[in-house]
Scaffold this active site. Structure first.
Site, PDB file in Angstrom:
ATOM      1  N   HIS A 160      -2.041 -25.612  29.278  1.00  0.00           N
ATOM      2  CA  HIS A 160      -3.432 -26.064  29.353  1.00  0.00           C
ATOM      3  C   HIS A 160      -4.238 -25.432  30.469  1.00  0.00           C
ATOM      4  CE1 HIS A 160      -3.735 -29.283  26.329  1.00  0.00           C
ATOM      5  NE2 HIS A 160      -2.435 -29.419  26.527  1.00  0.00           N
ATOM      6  N   LYS A 171     -18.487 -33.598  32.957  1.00  0.00           N
ATOM      7  CA  LYS A 171     -17.074 -33.209  32.897  1.00  0.00           C
ATOM      8  C   LYS A 171     -16.498 -33.505  34.278  1.00  0.00           C
ATOM      9  CE  LYS A 171     -18.398 -29.038  31.712  1.00  0.00           C
ATOM     10  NZ  LYS A 171     -17.532 -28.425  30.704  1.00  0.00           N
ATOM     11  N   ARG A 172     -15.180 -33.395  34.435  1.00  0.00           N
ATOM     12  CA  ARG A 172     -14.617 -33.580  35.770  1.00  0.00           C
ATOM     13  C   ARG A 172     -15.289 -32.627  36.758  1.00  0.00           C
ATOM     14  NH1 ARG A 172     -10.155 -37.223  36.551  1.00  0.00           N
ATOM     15  NH2 ARG A 172     -10.133 -36.266  38.606  1.00  0.00           N
ATOM     16  N   LYS A 187     -15.409 -25.372  37.380  1.00  0.00           N
ATOM     17  CA  LYS A 187     -16.402 -25.746  36.375  1.00  0.00           C
ATOM     18  C   LYS A 187     -17.833 -25.486  36.863  1.00  0.00           C
ATOM     19  CE  LYS A 187     -13.435 -29.284  34.188  1.00  0.00           C
ATOM     20  NZ  LYS A 187     -13.495 -28.999  32.738  1.00  0.00           N
ATOM     21  N   THR A 194     -13.419 -29.079  25.650  1.00  0.00           N
ATOM     22  CA  THR A 194     -13.684 -29.792  24.411  1.00  0.00           C
ATOM     23  C   THR A 194     -15.053 -30.469  24.494  1.00  0.00           C
ATOM     24  OG1 THR A 194     -12.399 -31.644  25.292  1.00  0.00           O
ATOM     25  CG2 THR A 194     -11.312 -30.214  23.673  1.00  0.00           C
ATOM     26  N   LYS A 246     -18.112 -31.157  21.534  1.00  0.00           N
ATOM     27  CA  LYS A 246     -18.776 -32.433  21.248  1.00  0.00           C
ATOM     28  C   LYS A 246     -20.290 -32.240  21.198  1.00  0.00           C
ATOM     29  CE  LYS A 246     -15.114 -34.686  23.845  1.00  0.00           C
ATOM     30  NZ  LYS A 246     -14.735 -35.172  25.187  1.00  0.00           N
TER      31      LYS A 246
END
Ligand SMILES: *Cc1c(COP(=O)(O)O)cnc(C)c1O
Length: 871
Positions: free
Chosen positions: A382, A578-579, A584, A700, A704
């Site tokens: 992952h 998101k986290r 990110k 993901t 969405k």
């Protein structure tokens, strides 16, 4: 303006495909009243919303148990290959609405509650999230359970029943604080304890080998035992009567736990000490993409694996196939009846544990046990971030799991022989590829262990699977090629379940789609392609724009309730949830906020596209840099939102928890991030997917938003690459460096200072932050932060800044053309079909697990169910 239809009204118009009403409205009302009376021991006068929720949840569950029992009986009769999805996280969220949707009884329940004078949406809001996950990895496991049941696979999710899930986040003075998530406080309607399937899990102790031979059946003695008590939760398929099981283990002390103390007379202390055993399943570790190496975490990983494998072997042995009548169970065909999927390396101890069971308990020879294990297990990687890869100290394993360490050494010896075979005359490969890392403290590389003992290894998006074989596990891939292991290295691009992520969270868009193309898309999301035909249809564009607007108004009213901030629902909703993680790049977004602020201030009469930029997400409690980024965004928000010159042209919202007291109790609005996702997804105009190329394995969240008709601004990273492909490279805003550019820059030597010097906009923003413009009470609060960024900037925020700003200007331009914007939104929905987790699971089933999915095929319904054995 918003129509007067409520969500519940709209849902009534949605017909669930081919599922006849299983119980009439009167039956539901009757069951509901019965549960209120007998189960909850309340009458209408004293019942709380929570009681009403529970009564409805019990009623809905009643509709499921017949199917559940039937499904398990059916598996027993047919004895199909079982698929076991092992995961330390299952981020399930709420269950009630999803169950009604999948069972096709939503209309009846809506109507029944209406007739009883209750608001079903209010009851749904009472349910606690099952937040047993950190982010994408845990949510993926939950989407997979939905798709596995929907595709009719005999599948089981196995994990830990944490008493405390992912912490609740609150923001105090701009800083994140954490509160425990006591999600079981009021009990959980959906789970069922199964004490009859409890098993023992052993730790510590010592090993007795026969003649000192580690390969021979050995005895593991003087261990400390803990009981693993299973709790089962049903996971229903969509419209096919299949109900699978998620089995989560809870730790209990054994009767004799700490008997020593008991014998010495300290009875009270011995009862207290039972906590030590029971702490194993107490709390989810709140790290996303980070390895912390704590002993309790290793205990958790072994606990779930050990209990699960005992269960798997027991079920195999008691199956018709398991040769119950022969003296010794045959295991040479074990892999034809059992597939085990490892969700990252977190459950990788399943490998030495299965070998241990086969050798020490079942008397299988070591080499055969290894082959059986390899044919049974498959590993999903992952992440390629080095700090996330699990490397357990040998010392810790030796102490806690001495027999497993021996088995790992045996595996390593076998493996190194193969390495020598594959790479003759290259002894450096032996060191590079050993499962045991010898530089510094000796550690076991769990990814290497998982690769060596799996028949399939997969990444979670095409680009990620390529990076794995080109870079992260290059040696291992090369070795597979040389030894003729074909089909070992695979890709399985992640997906999301269209039930929760469209049908449930966005009923009005769902209905609009169904009105145009029918409802086949529920089970075949690629059918959405048919929407392309209507993308330029003016009236359809109007309709979709209207739906988006209503969703935005609903979110805006939530936000004004929960954050006390008034936003213009006509503005572009630019959403980044998101986290919180450096890779990110929420920081890149923050710099863009500062840039927009400067642009408006410098040209107060300019023509700007109004934006509401919303950021949300949790930082791991020990991740100080991530917490500082949260503080920075809140600090920028404070200045921007209170600047009268800015007005409605720019608003910044850090979506956080907020306590609201209703008449009955204190409610946490937005306190759970899965819920946050569900609320925010349908209302998003612009989805931020801006990780440094090569760092986000798949993502993901990106899917969405695409499925709900948002446009994406993103880098060519993870599944963004495939989203762009599905869109034919149009209708998506791609910017910044590609993986090759990042690599080339690293080779050359990256200096963020060069970009600071070369970009006036970046320099201005960073200088302002460093000088304390956004932290006037503490002017040097962010100065060290900016200095560090200009020194290291590991994720190349500075290098991508200008490209990001330019791309955002194009976004702003396009938003002014409402029809064209909406047309592109429709094109996004139409191109999202690939990202159904049904497609992902179909590919795992056929290409890794060796079983045949049966989508659309229903198994017998509950009407002729009769009670029987569980399995
Ligand atoms: C989907 C989801 C994620 C994953 O989001 P990414 O943008 O892929 O990181 C994280 N948390 C929750 C609650 C989700 O639903």
């Amino acid at each position: 303006m918003a129509t007067s239809l409520t969500d519940a009204d709209k849902r009534k118009q949605i017909s669930v495909r081919g599922v006849a009403p299983l119980e009439g409205v009167d039956d539901i009302k009757e069951a509901f009243n019965r549960h209120l009376h007998f189960t909850l021991v309340k009458d209408r006068n004293v019942a709380t919303s929570d009681d009403f929720y529970s009564a409805l949840a019990h009623t809905v569950k009643d509709n499921m148990v017949g199917r559940w029992i039937r499904t398990q009986q059916y598996y027993y009769e047919k004895d199909p290959k079982r698929v076991y999805y092992l995961s330390l996280e299952f981020y399930m969220g709420r269950t009630l609405t999803n169950t009604m949707v999948n069972l096709g009884i939503q209309e009846q329940c809506d109507e029944a509650m209406y007739q009883l004078g209750l608001n079903i949406e209010e009851l749904e809001e009472q349910e606690e999230d099952a937040g047993l996950g950190n982010g994408g990895l845990g949510r993926l496991a939950a989407c997979f359970l939905d798709s596995m049941a929907t595709l009719g696979l005999a599948a089981y999710g196995y994990g830990i029943r944490y008493e405390y899930g992912i912490f609740n986040q609150r923001i105090h003075d701009g800083w994140q604080t954490e509160e425990p998530d006591d999600w079981l406080r009021n009990g959980c309607v959906w789970e069922r304890a199964r004490p009859e399937y409890a098993v023992a899990v052993h730790f510590f102790g010592s090993v007795q080998n026969e003649n000192g031979d580690w390969q021979k059946p050995s005895k593991w003695r003087n261990t400390q035992a803990v009981i693993a008590l299973p709790y089962d939760t049903p996971t229903p398929g969509y419209g096919n009567n299949v109900v699978n099981t998620m089995r989560l283990w809870s730790a209990r002390a054994t009767r004799g736990f700490n008997l020593n103390l008991f014998n010495t007379g300290d009875y009270i202390q011995s009862v207290f000490d039972r906590n030590i055993a029971e702490n194993i399943s107490k709390v989810l570790y709140p790290n996303d993409n980070f390895f912390e190496g704590k002993e309790l975490r290793l205990k958790q990983e072994y606990f779930v694996v050990c209990a699960t494998l005992q269960d798997i072997v027991r079920r195999y042995k008691s199956s018709k196939f398991g040769c119950r009548d022969s003296v010794r169970t045959q295991f040479d065909q074990f892999h034809e009846k059992v597939a085990i999927q490892l969700n990252d390396t977190h459950p990788a101890l399943a490998i030495p544990e299965l070998i241990r069971l086969l050798v020490d308990v079942e008397g299988v020879a070591f080499d055969q046990a290894f082959e059986i294990t390899k044919k049974t297990c498959a590993y999903t990687n992952h992440t390629v971030l080095p700090e996330a890869l699990e490397r357990w100290p040998v010392k810790m394993l030796e102490n806690m799991l001495p027999r497993h360490l021996q088995i790992i050494y045996l595996i390593n010896a076998r493996h190194l022989k193969d390495v020598a075979k594959a790479f003759p005359n290259d002894s450096s490969k032996l060191r590079e590829m050993s499962l045991i890392e010898e530089d510094g403290e000796k550690r076991v590389n769990m990814a290497y262990l998982a690769i060596v003992c799996s028949h399939a290894v997969n990444g979670v998006a095409a680009i990620h699977s390529q990076i794995i074989i080109d870079d992260t596990f290059k040696n291992f891939y090369e070795m597979s090629c040389r030894l003729g292991e074909t089909n070992k290295w695979q890709n399985k691009t992640n997906g999301i379940t269209p039930r929760r992520w469209l049908l449930l969270c966005n009923p009005s868009l769902s209905q609009a789609i169904t009105d145009k193309i029918g409802d086949d898309w529920h089970l075949d999301l690629t059918k959405l392609r048919q929407l392309e035909e209507f993308a330029s249809d003016k009236s359809f564009i109007r309709q979709i724009a209207q739906i988006k607007q209503e969703n935005k108004e609903r979110l805006a009213s939530w936000l004004s309730q929960s954050q006390g901030i008034k936003i213009d629902s006509k503005a572009m909703f630019d959403i980044h949830v998101k986290r919180i993680h450096e890779y990110k790049r929420q920081l890149l977004n923050a710099l863009h906020m500062v840039h927009l602020y400067n642009e408006i201030k410098n040209n107060p009469d300019g023509d700007f596209t109004p934006r509401v930029i919303m950021v949300g997400g949790k930082a791991a409690p020990g991740y100080h840099t991530a917490k500082k980024i949260i503080k920075l965004i809140n600090s920028i928000a404070d200045i921007v939102n209170n600047d009268p010159i800015i007005g409605d042209r720019l608003k910044i919202v850090y979506i956080n928890n907020y306590r609201v007291s209703t008449a009955e109790k204190v409610v946490l609005l937005f306190c759970f991030s899965l819920l946050l996702f569900e609320k925010v997804t349908p209302a998003c105009d612009l989805s931020e997917q801006i990780s440094t190329a090569g760092t986000e394995a798949s993502g993901t969240g990106n899917m969405k938003f695409m499925l709900n008709g948002a446009l994406t601004i993103g880098t060519l990273d993870g599944a963004n690459v495939e989203m762009s492909e599905e869109l034919g490279g149009k209708n998506i805003f791609i910017f910044g460096m590609k993986v090759e550019d990042v690599e080339a820059m690293d080779k050359k030597g990256y200096n963020p200072q060069d970009f600071y010097n070369g970009s006036p906009n970046l320099r201005r923003a960073l200088d302002q932050i460093r000088a304390g413009l956004f932290s006037p009470k503490q002017p040097d609060l962010f100065s060290g932060f900016v200095d560090d960024l200009l020194k290291w900037d590991r994720f190349k925020v500075c290098a991508d800044f200008d490209a990001y700003v330019t791309c955002q200007e194009e976004v702003s331009q396009l938003y002014k053309d409402e029809d064209e914007w909406t047309r592109q939104c429709i094109m996004n929905v139409a191109a999202a079909g690939k990202f159904s987790s049904d497609r992902t699971i179909h590919d795992y089933a056929t290409e890794i697990w060796g079983c045949e999915p049966s989508p659309g095929q229903r198994i017998p319904g509950p009407s002729d169910a009769h009670p029987g054995t569980e399995e």
